[in-house]
Each structure stands twice: as C-alpha cells, then as structure tokens.
Design an enzyme around this catalytic site. Structure first.
Site, mmCIF file in Angstrom:
data_model
loop_
_atom_site.group_PDB
_atom_site.id
_atom_site.type_symbol
_atom_site.label_atom_id
_atom_site.label_comp_id
_atom_site.label_asym_id
_atom_site.label_seq_id
_atom_site.Cartn_x
_atom_site.Cartn_y
_atom_site.Cartn_z
ATOM 1 N N ALA A 259 0.840 -1.204 0.000
ATOM 2 C CA ALA A 259 0.000 0.000 0.000
ATOM 3 C C ALA A 259 0.880 1.261 0.000
ATOM 4 O O ALA A 259 1.964 1.257 0.587
ATOM 5 C CB ALA A 259 -0.914 -0.006 1.215
ATOM 6 N N GLY B 119 0.095 1.430 -3.351
ATOM 7 C CA GLY B 119 -0.052 0.663 -4.579
ATOM 8 C C GLY B 119 0.570 1.229 -5.833
ATOM 9 O O GLY B 119 0.451 0.624 -6.893
ATOM 10 N N CYS C 129 12.535 4.820 2.516
ATOM 11 C CA CYS C 129 12.632 6.272 2.303
ATOM 12 C C CYS C 129 13.356 6.885 3.495
ATOM 13 O O CYS C 129 12.977 7.926 4.021
ATOM 14 C CB CYS C 129 11.257 6.903 2.103
ATOM 15 S SG CYS C 129 10.026 6.480 3.343
#
Length: 683
Positions: free
Chosen positions: A121, A123, A256
């Site tokens: 998610a 996505g 990230c």
C-alpha cells in the site's frame, strides 16, 4: 532541502496506449507552454517547462518544476493543473514521487514472472509491476502474477482501489504481517514443493527521514531510537522475502530513509543470516542518468543517551532499555565481512541528486538455497522466532495428515434447501475462515455456465467452467462473478488450509441483473461489466452491435438514446429479433467510419490509435423496449468520448433530445387516453 518537492507523475498502462497518450499530452498541452513564458517557484527562481525524467523508460514519467501550490495558483498553468487532476481521476496517470518509481524498475519484472510486493500500500509501485507483467497489453493473457500484501485492512482497501484501475485478472491482494507471510505448497498434492516468487519487492516500513521535504514536521519528531527499534522488523520482513524467493530470483530492498541502521545494517544482517545465499547485485550501469551514491560500510550507532562504541558496551551498561533495544546487527561489519558483502553496491539517492526526496535501494539475488528457518535468524526476537517455528510445525502436521486419495469438499447449504459440494479454491477440511472476509469460491453451476454461453455466444476459446469465481458460498446464483487467470488460480489452489487472507482477486466480468418481461429463452440473468469486457469481448459471438464513430459519440454524450435516433445500420441490429433483451456491447467499427467518409473529408480521430486495436473500442449498454443506455460510469464514458473526438455536433444532440421529447409526449397522450377510457367505462 527547504524547497517543496516538484510535481511528478507517471503515465499508466504501458505499451502503445501510454505512448499515444504521451504524444498527445506533449502536442496538445505542454507545447503551448512556450519558452517565452516564465513561472516563478517558491525560491523566486524561474521554473522550467515540464520535462520527461531522462532515466525513466519511454519518457513515460514527467516532472513539473513547480510545487502543487504554484500549479494551483498560477493562471498560466490552469490547463496543466486541470489535466493532472482529470487524468489522475480517470486512472490514466499516477502522481508518484520520482525516487518511488525506482525500486520496480530495478526489480526488472518480466512478462511471465510471479511477483510479491510485501508492503504494497498505497499501490503505486504495485501498479508499475502490473504494467510489467502485462507489457504486451492488458488484453493479452499472461502467465505472470502480482501478489500485493499489506498488514493494514484500510491500506489494503486503498491498494485494491489503486490497482483496480488496471483491471488485471493476474492480481491478488492479501492482508498479512509481511514477516510471517504464509508459505504455500504447489497444488500437486504431496509434491513437497512450495510456491516461490521470481521477483520480490520489500519496500519496508521505515522512519521516513528521507521525506523531510514533503513532511518537515519529521525534524521535530525524529530521534535515534526510532531507527534502532524498527531495524529488527525490517530485517525479519526482508529475511522472509529471501525464503520465498526462487534461486536466481531478485529481491529489491528499499526505504525512504537515509539512516544506515535501516539500510546497510539491515542488508549486512540479511547476508550473514542467509550465509551469503543472498548477494548484492551491482546495478550501477542501469539508468546512468539517475544520479546516486554508493552504500557505506562504516557508520556510528547512537541512542538518545549518545554514541555506543560496540554491542558489548551496550550490554555491560546499567541502562536496561539500552540493553534491550541495541542489537548486534546495528553495528557495521568487520573489514573482512565488508569485503565479502559489497555494501557499496547498494544505492543512496540524496535530495540534491535529482531534485527528489531521500531514498535507499538495494538489489539482491538468491544464488543458492537457504538453510532451514531454525538455523538462522539470530537477530529475530524470541517471540518472532517462536511464531515462525509454530507455523512451520503446524504446516508439517497438516501435510502429514492429508489423505492423498480423498479430500472431499465441505458441503454447504444452498438455496432451496439442497446440499451440494461447493468447491472453494484450495478448500479442504479444517480450512481457516477469516472474520469479515468472504471466501473465494469457484462458480461451478452448469445452469450459470450454459446461460452465459448461450446468451453471449461465448466460444470454446475460453473455459468458463474453470475460470469463474465469486466471493460468497451461494455459487448457484452468485451476485457478482469474477474471472481468474490460471496464474492466480494456481496460487489460491496452493492454500489448502486457508492461510491466505485474500482481500481482492480477479477482474469482475458479470453482475446479476435481469431484464423485465424478457423472453426466458432469449435473455440472461447477468450483464457484462465494463472493467472485465476486455476478457470476454474476443470470445463473444452474440449481443455485439457495431456502430460508426458518430453513433458511439452520440450515445457516450447522451448516455441514453431512443432506438429510432440511431442510423439505419445500428437500428437494424437493435431491432433484430435475434438480439436478446438486456445487456448489449456497442463496439466501434473503424470500417464503418471509413466507409461513411466522403472524399476529402478528414476524420476527427486517428484510426491508427492503439485504442482501436485488440477488439476495438467497446462499451457495455442495456437495451430496453425503446432505448439503449450506457452501463459504464460517467468518468469512463467521458474518457472514451474524449478519445473518440469529443461530443457530436449540436444538431445530432438536438435530434436525440427531440426524439426523447416526442416519445415522452406520446406516452403522456397514451396514458391520458387510457385514463379517459377507464372513466367512460366506469360511468
């Protein structure tokens, strides 16, 4: 670092469709932004025109050098802003940060690959991998599969919505803790083989310190202990991915975050735990235009109290919290280990490299089999290791207790009080049921199959008896029917105990809707659904009406037209007794467009546009006694109408409106006459 992120987006779909859209976008929109026009960004600098990211294949990813605020406020950019919003709503583009597009590219997904996205998610990366397995077109069948997983139910819903725009029958969305993702056995009973994946993406949860440009509040909330605490989870998720990967397969690890505790330290632990069955791949030659720097081999470990020289120092101290949170795997490898690990092959993307957020990516390849779970995982917590062992032991006991010759399907009560076996994909006695999630049930009703084949003339080129499924146990007359690819079906059949928590799978092709007062011999209880039309259309020999460009544009604009409003070619087909009442597919025929053109007349569309390939442009409709109406939603209708040249001329619209008004007037007169007759009789 203080400037806002530029707007970046990716054109969805892949293949000729996306290339055609790219060309139209450049010609009709971006070409109008001449070099003489200047726009100022937040820093007071002149902003460049939109440009294609030089490293993304086929120039399908674009960057606008101004932020969302500038895009909304500057009048000269109104058309660009409207385009971004409109096409994103239609599903033609995805707004996605540039570095977020990198991991799927590094994964190098091929058409026939079986892919697992462990933390999928919302996505956008999953969508890229779907495009890769459908590289030849979504209307072409493929043996590839994408399984997308997320631990959160709401995020799974978002993931399902995001990927549903692709309408792929080779997609499965599941909800599991990634570190304990179920291991499935191949459908062949007692084969001892497990379902393995060719490609795995482990875009693991992280502290997100690389997203400071779009979330500056992270500066205030960040502390050393966040990375120290999430490091074991990142390692467990990645290790589970390694166990599920085929030998020769590729796993991409990404975060990230730029903290080495979440990046290189995790990789080092994975390499140790697998005894170097996993190796880092040197991909420095891929996408040379994408600036990056190599991974590091030395770093310091700190907690809130300060720097920690070694694991032993942390364990000797008097702080119990420090002893608990500090792991041996937090620390950098020895020089001997570092020489073997090649951590420099991982990639760090710094914000100033490509005007992006911070990101970390590493590509690993499985060069040989990994030892048993119990032999590794020293970095795992006792609880996680115990759970893993219980799962393995439980799977073994289930396998040993299976009767290879007799595995009857559990009987379910059907409508009318009759009992019959209802095959659930992979269903066996003792199968788990997840609360709030409907099972995946095969549609085996001969009555349903024969009805669909008879009414829609579905040829033997597609086997409906093995490809249709529903999400409830009423398989005799299900409300919604989905088409499942062979690749997806094989994975679901490999789940005999119901470990998989399936949220969504397949593409919806039929929905129950019966025509009123229809002849039972020439009607059907199910209508075709637009999202699954591409699956059925090549195999349909009935209920298909061909139309010219003008007739398609007319119906798409009006959404409902009287039969007499259509030209003779369409009207004759609609009034043909052989055409059943109910669902009809209206299909654009370029041959009719060419034949209707007068010499020298120029078409408003390009008949070589890829939208007219693979069965042409078609829409699902409902035919009543007097009118033909669209069954697709307004957004989809507007998208197709735009590709066909926009609304028809005003005189065509006026004629349709007049026909509707005339029919309404006649109905009112007939009703009035009927009421007068009834009054006279009563008198």
């Amino acid at each position: 670092m203080r400037s806002q992120l530029p707007v970046t987006f990716r054109i969805n779909g892949g293949g000729k469709y996306s290339l055609a859209m790219r060309d139209r976008m450049e010609k009709d929109l971006f070409s109008k932004l001449g070099s003489a026009e200047e726009y100022v960004n937040e820093a007071g600098e002149k902003a460049a025109k939109p440009f294609a990211l030089p490293w993304y294949p086929d120039r399908l990813a674009w960057q606008l050098s101004y932020s969302r605020n500038v895009l909304r406020k500057v009048p000269q950019l109104a058309d660009v802003h409207a385009f971004i919003v409109r096409e994103n709503d239609k599903g033609n583009i995805t707004r996605q940060e540039a570095v977020s597009m990198v991991p799927p590219l590094m994964l190098d997904v091929q058409v026939g690959d079986r892919v697992l996205d462990m933390c999928a998610a919302p996505g956008s990366k999953t969508f890229q991998m779907l495009e890769a397995i459908h590289k030849n077109g979504v209307d072409k069948m493929t043996s590839g599969l994408v399984m997308a997983n997320d631990v959160d139910a709401q995020r799974c819903g978002l993931l399902t919505h995001q990927t549903s725009r692709f309408s792929s029958s080779n997609m499965i969305v599941v909800q599991h803790e990634a570190q304990d993702f179920p291991r499935l056995q191949e459908p062949e009973r007692n084969s001892g083989k497990h379902i393995m994946f060719d490609r795995i993406l482990a875009d693991v949860p992280c502290t997100g310190d690389g997203t400071l440009r779009k979330a500056p509040d992270i500066w205030v909330r960040w502390n050393h202990n966040q990375a120290l605490g999430i490091h074991p989870l990142q390692a467990r998720i990645t290790l589970r991915g390694c166990e599920l990967l085929k030998v020769g397969g590729r796993l991409v690890y990404s975060t990230c975050s730029l903290n080495p505790i979440e990046d290189e330290a995790v990789l080092a632990e994975i390499l140790r735990s697998t005894n170097y069955a996993m190796q880092l791949v040197d991909v420095s030659d891929l996408f040379p235009e994408l600036k990056r720097c190599p991974g590091i081999t030395k770093w310091t470990v700190n907690d809130r109290a300060g720097r920690i020289a070694s694991y032993e120092e942390a364990q000797k101290g008097n702080d119990p919290k420090r002893r608990s949170i500090i792991k041996r795997s937090h620390f950098p490898p020895t020089e001997e280990e570092a020489a073997k690990m090649h951590l420099e092959r991982s990639m760090r993307y710094l914000p100033h490299h490509n005007d992006t957020g911070g990101f970390f990516v590493a590509v690993l390849e499985k060069v040989c089999e990994i030892g048993h779970d119990a032999e590794m995982g020293a970095h795992l917590s006792n609880t996680a290791a115990r759970k893993r062992k219980e799962k393995v032991d439980g799977a073994k006991s289930n396998d040993e207790g299976d009767d290879a010759d007799d595995a009857p399907a559990k009987k379910q009560k059907l409508e009318g009080g009759s009992s019959a076996p209802v095959p659930v994909l992979g269903r066996e006695e003792g199968r788990r049921h997840h609360r709030g999630i409907d099972p995946v049930v095969a549609v085996t009703s001969d009555a349903v199959h024969s009805q669909l084949k008879r009414f829609y003339g579905i040829s033997s080129s597609i086997d409906l008896s093995t490809s249709l499924m529903t999400r409830n146990l009423d398989a005799e007359l299900p409300k919604r029917i989905y088409y499942l690819s062979d690749a997806a079906k094989r994975v679901l059949e490999a789940d005999p105990t119901g470990d998989l928590k399936v949220i969504a799978t397949g593409v919806k092709v039929f929905e129950r809707q019966e025509a009123k007062d229809a002849d039972p011999k020439n009607s059907c209880s199910y209508r075709v659904v637009q999202e699954g039309l591409y699956v059925l259309l090549p195999h349909m020999t009935k209920q298909v009406v061909t139309a010219s460009l003008m007739e398609m544009r007319k119906l798409l604009h009006m959404r409902s037209c009287r039969k007499e409003s259509f030209e003779n070619h369409v009207r004759d087909q609609l009034t043909n007794p052989a055409l059943g009442k109910g669902c009809v597919v209206l299909k654009f025929d370029p041959k009719l467009e060419a034949s209707d053109k007068e010499e020298g007349e120029v078409s408003v569309i390009n008949l070589n546009d890829p939208i007219f390939e693979a069965g042409g442009c078609a829409i699902c409709c409902w035919m009543g006694e007097a009118a033909l109406s669209l069954l697709c939603d307004k957004v989809y209708a507007a998208m197709v109408l735009e590709k066909l040249g926009g609304p028809p001329p005003q005189e065509v619209i006026d004629r349709c409106v007049a026909d509707k008004a005339k029919a309404k007037e006649e109905m009112e007169k007939a009703a009035a006459n009927g009421a007068a007759v009834e009054t006279a009789v009563a008198t």
